[in-house]
Design an enzyme around this catalytic site. Structure first.
Site, PDB file in Angstrom:
ATOM      1  N   GLY A 140      43.775  35.036  42.435  1.00  0.00           N
ATOM      2  CA  GLY A 140      44.622  35.983  41.740  1.00  0.00           C
ATOM      3  C   GLY A 140      45.566  35.321  40.765  1.00  0.00           C
ATOM      4  CB  VAL A 174      50.826  35.506  42.037  1.00  0.00           C
ATOM      5  CG1 VAL A 174      51.962  34.719  42.678  1.00  0.00           C
ATOM      6  CG2 VAL A 174      51.353  36.797  41.427  1.00  0.00           C
ATOM      7  CD  GLU A 217      37.699  31.795  49.694  1.00  0.00           C
ATOM      8  OE1 GLU A 217      37.167  32.783  49.157  1.00  0.00           O
ATOM      9  OE2 GLU A 217      38.645  31.893  50.497  1.00  0.00           O
ATOM     10  N   GLY A 277      39.832  34.241  52.581  1.00  0.00           N
ATOM     11  CA  GLY A 277      39.981  32.994  53.321  1.00  0.00           C
ATOM     12  C   GLY A 277      41.408  32.670  53.694  1.00  0.00           C
TER      13      GLY A 277
END
Length: 457
Positions: free
Chosen positions: A220, A222, A243, A337
């Site tokens: 994402g 952020v 990940e 994850g």
């Protein structure tokens, strides 16, 4: 998947869609729009799919990603009928060299009755050699994963596949369609600076080495912005054990800060994807792509001392985290994850802006509306206002620390008042009032309007 969607009037049956994590609109979007998916797991980011999940038109099993491969091998979800695999090329012995992701592909190939290989000629041959494929045995025969550093290679650069399973090889030239990332704003820069200062203090007190420990970063805008900010930090010879690899990791590599970057898939922005292909020879020397069962392994996260950095939808003042649900009921994407790393990391850090929707929503509430990570696993929270170091603190101390250091000034008085109203005990909650923030948001669209006296009757 696109062909299935196009022929749906003639085919007209539903099936389960299993993946590594999120996939493009060509799969999730196209198939859900023709009502072709019965069950979906373990993670998604597609708007049309999300609507179908929340309307109960698709049965969704939100899962820790490290659990998926073993559960599939054990047959918990039924048979795997067909595995569709994107490849750069196929070896003479049937070995499949994947492209920019691995995910759970080795296990799906292992368990599938039939394999369809989509050879994507838009993917460069420079990707050959970037993968490290190792599928562990299942209990009671499992051995320790033989990885003691993010740069260790323990498997093969291809996915083994019995050629007899391959029923079709399909040429393809469809390029990856990735999601844009938001621009790095002042809040993200502030969070990065707080993170850098926190790390410097840990080094000063001997709790971290100068090159830190292997870093994990969630997905994402952020998470990407915060990790990108480390490119301006003083840390060098960094290692990454994560990940998903986004643009911020490319920033660190370009700045000469990274020795090795281990993950399971690339998920850059459209600009980041072009950047990767333009410099693929450089990045392929630094990046290792592994099966999700290894990239997200709690065993490896614990052994390597990973520093986990993830984001969330909301927090409560005692350190509990909601990563998945809006207002406690609407699924956003899934836990992904984040749980694999948060529980097993040497340091589990969550970063978030203190508010959303132009300040009308506080990221911090009295009690999370859905729980994904409990306060037992969350060690540090960072917002644009500062750092809440929760290590060794009691619930009341955690609440004071979070309110003082992370909460937006508009919401500090409300949360202080709530804490004072809490029924005395180890964790002073007031269940009559704890959902007031959510109820006010549903009623008015603004959390500023909370009036505790209305609820505390």
């Amino acid at each position: 998947p696109l062909a299935l969607a196009n022929e749906w009037k003639a085919i007209h049956f539903k099936f389960d869609l299993w993946t590594g994590a999120s996939v493009g609109d060509e799969a999730d979007g196209a198939l859900v729009r023709v009502n072709g998916i019965a069950r979906r797991f373990p993670y998604q980011t597609n708007g049309d799919m999300r609507k179908a999940l929340n309307a109960a038109k698709v049965r969704y099993n939100d899962m820790h990603l490290s659990h998926v491969a073993q559960n599939v091998r054990y047959g918990f979800f039924g048979d795997c009928d067909v595995a569709i695999v994107e490849a750069v090329c196929i070896r003479e012995d049937g070995g499949i060299i994947p492209s920019t992701s691995v995910g759970n592909t080795p296990t799906y190939i292992h368990k599938a009755k039939k394999v369809i290989v989509e050879v994507n000629v838009s993917q460069p041959m420079s990707l050959v050699g970037m993968h490290d494929i190792y599928e562990p045995l299942d209990p009671p025969y499992r051995q320790p994963l033989p990885i003691t550093g993010p740069g260790n290679r323990v498997g093969t650069p291809y996915i083994p596949c019995d050629p007899e399973k391959i029923v079709a090889i399909v040429p393809c030239d469809i390029t990856d369609k990735t999601r844009p990332l938001a621009a790095i704003d002042d809040d993200a820069k502030a969070m990065s600076q707080h993170l850098i200062e926190f790390f410097q203090n840990e080094i000063k007190h001997g709790r971290l080495p100068k090159n830190l420990l292997p870093l994990q970063s969630g997905v994402g805008s952020v998470a990407n912005a915060v990790i990108s900010g480390l490119a301006q930090g003083p840390f060098t010879n960094l290692s990454i054990f994560t990940e998903v690899i986004q643009d911020g990791m490319f920033d660190l590599i370009d700045a000469g800060k990274v020795e090795v970057c281990s993950g399971t898939a690339l998920s850059p922005s459209p600009d980041g994807l072009k950047r990767f292909y333009d410099n693929v020879d450089l990045y392929s020397k630094k990046i290792i792509l592994r099966p999700q069962e290894l990239s997200n392994s709690p065993e490896l996260a614990r052994r390597l001392g990973v520093i986990a950095m993830n984001t969330a939808i909301e927090f409560d003042i005692f350190g509990n985290v909601n990563s998945t649900h809006i207002m406690g009921s609407k699924m956003m994407n899934g836990i992904g994850g984040s749980g694999d790393f948060t529980r097993s990391a040497m340091l589990s850090i969550f970063t978030t802006p203190s508010t959303a929707k132009e300040g009308k929503i506080s990221a911090f509430v009295p009690m999370v509306s859905h729980l994904d990570h409990s306060e037992h696993s969350v060690k540090v929270i960072i917002t644009e206002y500062g750092v809440a170091d929760l290590r060794g603190k009691s619930p009341i101390q955690r609440a004071r620390c979070i309110i003082d250091n992370c909460v937006h000034p508009d919401y500090k008085p409300l949360l202080e008042e709530y804490l004072a109203m809490g029924i005395k005990g180890h964790t002073p909650q007031n269940l009559k009032c704890c959902f007031a923030f959510h109820e006010e948001l549903a009623a008015s669209g603004d959390m500023h309007n909370v009036d505790w006296s209305k609820y505390n009757k």
